[in-house]
Scaffold this motif. Structure first.
Motif, PDB file in Angstrom:
ATOM      1  N   GLY A 102     -11.360  -5.875  36.616  1.00  0.00           N
ATOM      2  CA  GLY A 102     -12.029  -5.075  35.591  1.00  0.00           C
ATOM      3  C   GLY A 102     -13.245  -5.752  35.005  1.00  0.00           C
ATOM      4  O   GLY A 102     -13.672  -5.402  33.899  1.00  0.00           O
ATOM      5  N   HIS A 103     -13.828  -6.718  35.711  1.00  0.00           N
ATOM      6  CA  HIS A 103     -15.010  -7.445  35.244  1.00  0.00           C
ATOM      7  C   HIS A 103     -14.795  -8.002  33.841  1.00  0.00           C
ATOM      8  O   HIS A 103     -15.642  -7.879  32.955  1.00  0.00           O
ATOM      9  N   ARG A 104     -13.623  -8.633  33.680  1.00  0.00           N
ATOM     10  CA  ARG A 104     -13.313  -9.268  32.403  1.00  0.00           C
ATOM     11  C   ARG A 104     -13.287 -10.778  32.599  1.00  0.00           C
ATOM     12  O   ARG A 104     -12.871 -11.285  33.632  1.00  0.00           O
ATOM     13  N   PHE A 105     -13.739 -11.477  31.555  1.00  0.00           N
ATOM     14  CA  PHE A 105     -13.852 -12.928  31.623  1.00  0.00           C
ATOM     15  C   PHE A 105     -13.043 -13.521  30.474  1.00  0.00           C
ATOM     16  O   PHE A 105     -13.271 -13.217  29.304  1.00  0.00           O
ATOM     17  N   ASN A 106     -12.067 -14.365  30.839  1.00  0.00           N
ATOM     18  CA  ASN A 106     -11.177 -14.984  29.853  1.00  0.00           C
ATOM     19  C   ASN A 106     -11.670 -16.353  29.424  1.00  0.00           C
ATOM     20  O   ASN A 106     -12.092 -17.163  30.265  1.00  0.00           O
ATOM     21  N   ILE A 107     -11.565 -16.621  28.137  1.00  0.00           N
ATOM     22  CA  ILE A 107     -11.668 -17.988  27.620  1.00  0.00           C
ATOM     23  C   ILE A 107     -10.405 -18.218  26.806  1.00  0.00           C
ATOM     24  O   ILE A 107     -10.184 -17.559  25.785  1.00  0.00           O
ATOM     25  N   ALA A 108      -9.559 -19.105  27.284  1.00  0.00           N
ATOM     26  CA  ALA A 108      -8.242 -19.320  26.685  1.00  0.00           C
ATOM     27  C   ALA A 108      -8.157 -20.701  26.056  1.00  0.00           C
ATOM     28  O   ALA A 108      -8.656 -21.688  26.612  1.00  0.00           O
ATOM     29  N   ILE A 153     -24.271 -15.571  25.908  1.00  0.00           N
ATOM     30  CA  ILE A 153     -24.354 -14.263  26.563  1.00  0.00           C
ATOM     31  C   ILE A 153     -23.093 -13.447  26.291  1.00  0.00           C
ATOM     32  O   ILE A 153     -23.155 -12.263  25.938  1.00  0.00           O
ATOM     33  N   LEU A 154     -21.929 -14.062  26.428  1.00  0.00           N
ATOM     34  CA  LEU A 154     -20.680 -13.329  26.230  1.00  0.00           C
ATOM     35  C   LEU A 154     -20.549 -12.810  24.797  1.00  0.00           C
ATOM     36  O   LEU A 154     -20.076 -11.687  24.576  1.00  0.00           O
ATOM     37  N   LEU A 155     -20.980 -13.599  23.827  1.00  0.00           N
ATOM     38  CA  LEU A 155     -20.836 -13.181  22.432  1.00  0.00           C
ATOM     39  C   LEU A 155     -21.731 -11.999  22.079  1.00  0.00           C
ATOM     40  O   LEU A 155     -21.511 -11.339  21.058  1.00  0.00           O
ATOM     41  N   GLU A 156     -22.717 -11.714  22.918  1.00  0.00           N
ATOM     42  CA  GLU A 156     -23.520 -10.515  22.700  1.00  0.00           C
ATOM     43  C   GLU A 156     -22.668  -9.250  22.893  1.00  0.00           C
ATOM     44  O   GLU A 156     -23.030  -8.166  22.414  1.00  0.00           O
ATOM     45  N   TYR A 157     -21.548  -9.400  23.582  1.00  0.00           N
ATOM     46  CA  TYR A 157     -20.681  -8.256  23.884  1.00  0.00           C
ATOM     47  C   TYR A 157     -19.317  -8.397  23.216  1.00  0.00           C
ATOM     48  O   TYR A 157     -18.315  -7.886  23.706  1.00  0.00           O
ATOM     49  N   LYS A 158     -19.291  -9.080  22.073  1.00  0.00           N
ATOM     50  CA  LYS A 158     -18.012  -9.328  21.401  1.00  0.00           C
ATOM     51  C   LYS A 158     -17.352  -8.046  20.909  1.00  0.00           C
ATOM     52  O   LYS A 158     -16.127  -8.011  20.702  1.00  0.00           O
ATOM     53  N   ASP A 159     -18.143  -6.981  20.754  1.00  0.00           N
ATOM     54  CA  ASP A 159     -17.544  -5.720  20.333  1.00  0.00           C
ATOM     55  C   ASP A 159     -16.657  -5.116  21.421  1.00  0.00           C
ATOM     56  O   ASP A 159     -15.869  -4.204  21.166  1.00  0.00           O
ATOM     57  N   GLN A 160     -16.774  -5.639  22.660  1.00  0.00           N
ATOM     58  CA  GLN A 160     -15.937  -5.173  23.769  1.00  0.00           C
ATOM     59  C   GLN A 160     -14.926  -6.235  24.192  1.00  0.00           C
ATOM     60  O   GLN A 160     -14.400  -6.195  25.301  1.00  0.00           O
ATOM     61  N   CYS A 161     -14.674  -7.163  23.284  1.00  0.00           N
ATOM     62  CA  CYS A 161     -13.759  -8.272  23.596  1.00  0.00           C
ATOM     63  C   CYS A 161     -12.367  -7.984  23.049  1.00  0.00           C
ATOM     64  O   CYS A 161     -12.209  -7.501  21.926  1.00  0.00           O
ATOM     65  N   GLU A 162     -11.374  -8.297  23.856  1.00  0.00           N
ATOM     66  CA  GLU A 162      -9.972  -8.177  23.452  1.00  0.00           C
ATOM     67  C   GLU A 162      -9.453  -9.570  23.116  1.00  0.00           C
ATOM     68  O   GLU A 162      -9.743 -10.542  23.823  1.00  0.00           O
ATOM     69  N   ILE A 163      -8.704  -9.699  22.032  1.00  0.00           N
ATOM     70  CA  ILE A 163      -8.169 -10.986  21.620  1.00  0.00           C
ATOM     71  C   ILE A 163      -6.644 -10.958  21.745  1.00  0.00           C
ATOM     72  O   ILE A 163      -5.980 -10.065  21.203  1.00  0.00           O
ATOM     73  N   LEU A 164      -6.099 -11.916  22.467  1.00  0.00           N
ATOM     74  CA  LEU A 164      -4.664 -12.019  22.680  1.00  0.00           C
ATOM     75  C   LEU A 164      -4.154 -13.301  22.030  1.00  0.00           C
ATOM     76  O   LEU A 164      -4.752 -14.366  22.208  1.00  0.00           O
ATOM     77  N   THR A 165      -3.079 -13.224  21.295  1.00  0.00           N
ATOM     78  CA  THR A 165      -2.488 -14.412  20.685  1.00  0.00           C
ATOM     79  C   THR A 165      -0.985 -14.427  20.956  1.00  0.00           C
ATOM     80  O   THR A 165      -0.368 -13.394  21.234  1.00  0.00           O
ATOM     81  N   GLY A 166      -0.412 -15.602  20.869  1.00  0.00           N
ATOM     82  CA  GLY A 166       1.025 -15.722  21.072  1.00  0.00           C
ATOM     83  C   GLY A 166       1.447 -17.175  21.066  1.00  0.00           C
ATOM     84  O   GLY A 166       0.674 -18.074  20.713  1.00  0.00           O
ATOM     85  N   LYS A 167       2.674 -17.409  21.456  1.00  0.00           N
ATOM     86  CA  LYS A 167       3.234 -18.752  21.527  1.00  0.00           C
ATOM     87  C   LYS A 167       4.075 -18.854  22.791  1.00  0.00           C
ATOM     88  O   LYS A 167       4.852 -17.945  23.101  1.00  0.00           O
ATOM     89  N   TYR A 168       3.902 -19.944  23.520  1.00  0.00           N
ATOM     90  CA  TYR A 168       4.673 -20.130  24.737  1.00  0.00           C
ATOM     91  C   TYR A 168       6.155 -20.327  24.411  1.00  0.00           C
ATOM     92  O   TYR A 168       6.512 -20.971  23.409  1.00  0.00           O
ATOM     93  N   SER A 169       6.994 -19.780  25.261  1.00  0.00           N
ATOM     94  CA  SER A 169       8.439 -19.952  25.092  1.00  0.00           C
ATOM     95  C   SER A 169       8.838 -21.395  25.381  1.00  0.00           C
ATOM     96  O   SER A 169       8.156 -22.118  26.123  1.00  0.00           O
ATOM     97  N   ASP A 170       9.952 -21.799  24.819  1.00  0.00           N
ATOM     98  CA  ASP A 170      10.432 -23.159  25.028  1.00  0.00           C
ATOM     99  C   ASP A 170      10.965 -23.326  26.449  1.00  0.00           C
ATOM    100  O   ASP A 170      11.700 -22.455  26.946  1.00  0.00           O
ATOM    101  N   PRO A 171      10.641 -24.416  27.127  1.00  0.00           N
ATOM    102  CA  PRO A 171      11.209 -24.679  28.460  1.00  0.00           C
ATOM    103  C   PRO A 171      12.725 -24.852  28.382  1.00  0.00           C
ATOM    104  O   PRO A 171      13.248 -25.451  27.433  1.00  0.00           O
TER     105      PRO A 171
END
Length: 569
Positions: free
Chosen positions: A343-349, A389-407
């Protein structure tokens, strides 16, 4: 002089002896500790007259359940996948959400998984999975392309200790046929796998419901007779089972079910006789620790006019995973990675051990990178212009948050009680730190291990599951996955923010953690060590590959030089 000459002549003989012995040992450990041998024979079904009678009931229809269903269809008369979410068995649950050009197909995203952590997150699907998929589904490459997924050489541009590590060992593939993998989100992978598995065999059927328990044969608690499910209407039903396979993921329901049966006083005398020597107590079967790892992902949509402008090395179209930074264990805590998905999406995690500071809004992303302080390296110069460049399109950015499960690890092979026809695969057995990207491969390993086990001389000609099958499977399976736990837990323990397994201390893994740091540091400097690490981490060789004598000499020599301060930064 004669003794010296004899010694000189003996050297090549000894080296030859080691080479021959080393080859034998490598084959032995490859067979015991990996599924590379099983990989060669997957997709070859039993003749109808040799199929195992009855139904393999798979509890859970996510990644582990889907892989297991495909394998079970080659061995059993019938395969029932029990899955609580009804829409997964519909066309939507098996459809792509993007077309081949990356255009969203909105009508196919009316539902989303509610029981799966990181369902829409990018996952690392290592070469082993693609190798197996290509053997089982010859059209998988075309299917991935049609969904805007990517298949490419397995290069994630990982950096640690100031250098690239775990790069593809190009010298070992002179024909240019490098190990490849899938680059996509879990959502795309799961939909793709569900479609391929469902279409692969008419023996596979979906049962909508939640597996709530298992039932034993009257008078024989060592054999299961059925699985109890709760239907969407709230009714209870039983599905007769020749083999029950727990693929309930992080729920790890199988352990609860076994404990429930073992706690029934009617079964006490029989189960006490069946308990193996050295069995663990029920409270000790599961071990678990906590890494305290929250994460945040910024997912930018990259419009056509911006794609050619992004200053990614090699270009937007060619570099799928341009950068990943791993901290020096025990020294720094922050992680970041950048990758492109369908979907032409670029992640920064952003992530890290012990909840390190992370950029929690758009305004703080650039400052986070500008202030990025590490011991050995600076961020690449192209990252800040990329952000502009990416921040010029921040209105189309999705933000995901969470916490990893314990091993956690459920050591069924040492449990006081395992029914003959019960096994578990995937996170239902072991859940590891997602940072290392090995969870989905673990599910593949479990399914391939089951295929090889059922094809072994002990079971290939049987049409029923014999006594003791479940425990013997878990013993074999442990050998295949133990290196995942042993290879990541010492690293996790290098941070004092990690809460150890009950009864353990950080210092219990100190030596292993230090050795791991030495190997990673050396891997960025020595191609041979890096090649061995690449194979071990990505399941293309046994964990013993790093113990070859010539590599051990290099590792020990590097550790000594490092201790003496003779290793340049």
């Amino acid at each position: 002089m004669q003794s010296v000459a004899a010694a000189v002549c003996a050297v090549p003989v000894l080296l030859l002896a080691w080479r021959l012995g080393g080859t034998y040992l490598d084959r032995y450990f490859t067979r015991k500790l990996t599924v590379l041998c099983e990989l060669d024979d997957i997709g070859n079904p039993r003749p109808d007259n040799k199929r195992i009678q009855g139904t393999a009931v798979i509890c859970g229809g996510s990644i582990a359940g889907l892989w297991t269903a495909r394998i079970a269809a080659d061995h059993f008369e019938d395969v029932a996948v029990v899955e609580p979410e009804p829409w997964l068995a519909t066309e939507e649950g098996q459809s792509n959400t993007f077309d081949a050009d990356g255009t969203p197909i909105e009508s196919r995203r009316e539902n989303i998984r509610t029981r799966v952590m990181q369902y829409t997150s990018v996952h690392i699907f290592q070469p082993l999975a693609l190798l197996a998929l290509r053997k089982l589904f010859p059209n998988v490459d075309e299917e991935v392309k049609n969904a805007d997924g990517r298949i490419a050489a397995y290069e994630v541009n990982g950096h640690a200790f100031g250098r690239p590590i775990m790069k593809i060992p190009m010298h070992e593939y002179p024909d240019g046929n490098y190990p490849e993998c899938l680059f996509m989100t879990r959502e795309l992978y799961e939909r793709l796998l569900r479609r391929l598995v469902t279409q692969s065999s008419k023996r596979i059927r979906w049962v909508v419901g939640t597996a709530t328990g298992i039932n034993t044969v009257p008078g024989d608690p060592t054999t299961l007779s059925s699985v109890t499910i709760r239907t969407p209407e709230g009714n209870g039903e039983k599905i007769p089972a020749a083999l029950v396979i727990d693929c309930t993921g992080g729920t790890q329901a199988g352990l609860k079910w076994l404990r429930r049966i073992a706690a029934d006083t009617v079964n006490t005398e029989t189960l006490q006789k069946c308990a193996p020597a050295g069995a663990l107590s029920w409270d000790d079967v599961k071990i678990e620790y906590s890494t305290a790892q929250p994460y945040i992902v910024y997912r930018f949509y990259v419009p056509p006019e911006a794609r050619a402008k992004l200053p990614i090395p090699g270009g937007y179209e060619n570099n799928i995973w341009p950068y990943m930074y791993m901290p020096v264990p025990g020294v720094e805590r922050k992680i970041f990675m950048m990758n492109r998905i369908e979907g032409h999406r670029f992640n920064i995690a952003f992530c890290g051990w012990g909840a390190p500071p992370m950029p929690m809004d758009f305004d703080s992303i650039k400052d986070w990178f500008k202030n990025f302080s590490i011991d050995h390296q600076k961020i690449p110069e192209w990252i800040l212009p990329l952000l502009d460049i990416l921040l010029e399109y921040k209105d189309q950015c999705e933000i995901l948050t969470g916490k990893y499960s314990d091993p956690s690890w459920l050591r069924f092979e040492r449990a006081p009680y395992v029914p003959s026809n019960f096994i578990a695969i995937g996170d239902a057995v072991m859940r590891v730190n997602p940072v290392f990207g090995q969870g989905c491969s673990k599910a593949t390993i479990g399914a391939l291990a089951l295929d090889g086990f059922l094809k072994s001389s002990s079971y290939a000609n049987l049409t029923t599951i014999p006594a003791g099958f479940g425990r013997e499977f878990f013993k074999m399976h442990k050998n295949k996955i133990e290196s995942i736990w042993d290879g990541t837990k010492p690293t996790d323990y290098m941070w004092d923010t990690t809460r150890p397994v009950k009864g353990e201390k950080h210092s219990d893994e100190w030596l292993n953690g230090v050795l791991g740091n030495i190997v990673m540091d050396l891997a960025g400097r020595d191609p041979e060590v890096d090649a061995a690490l690449f194979k071990v981490r990505f399941f293309l060789g046994p964990s013993t590959a790093l113990l070859a004598p010539h590599l051990l000499v290099k590792i020990i020599a590097f550790a000594v030089r490092q201790k003496l301060g003779l290793v340049p930064a």
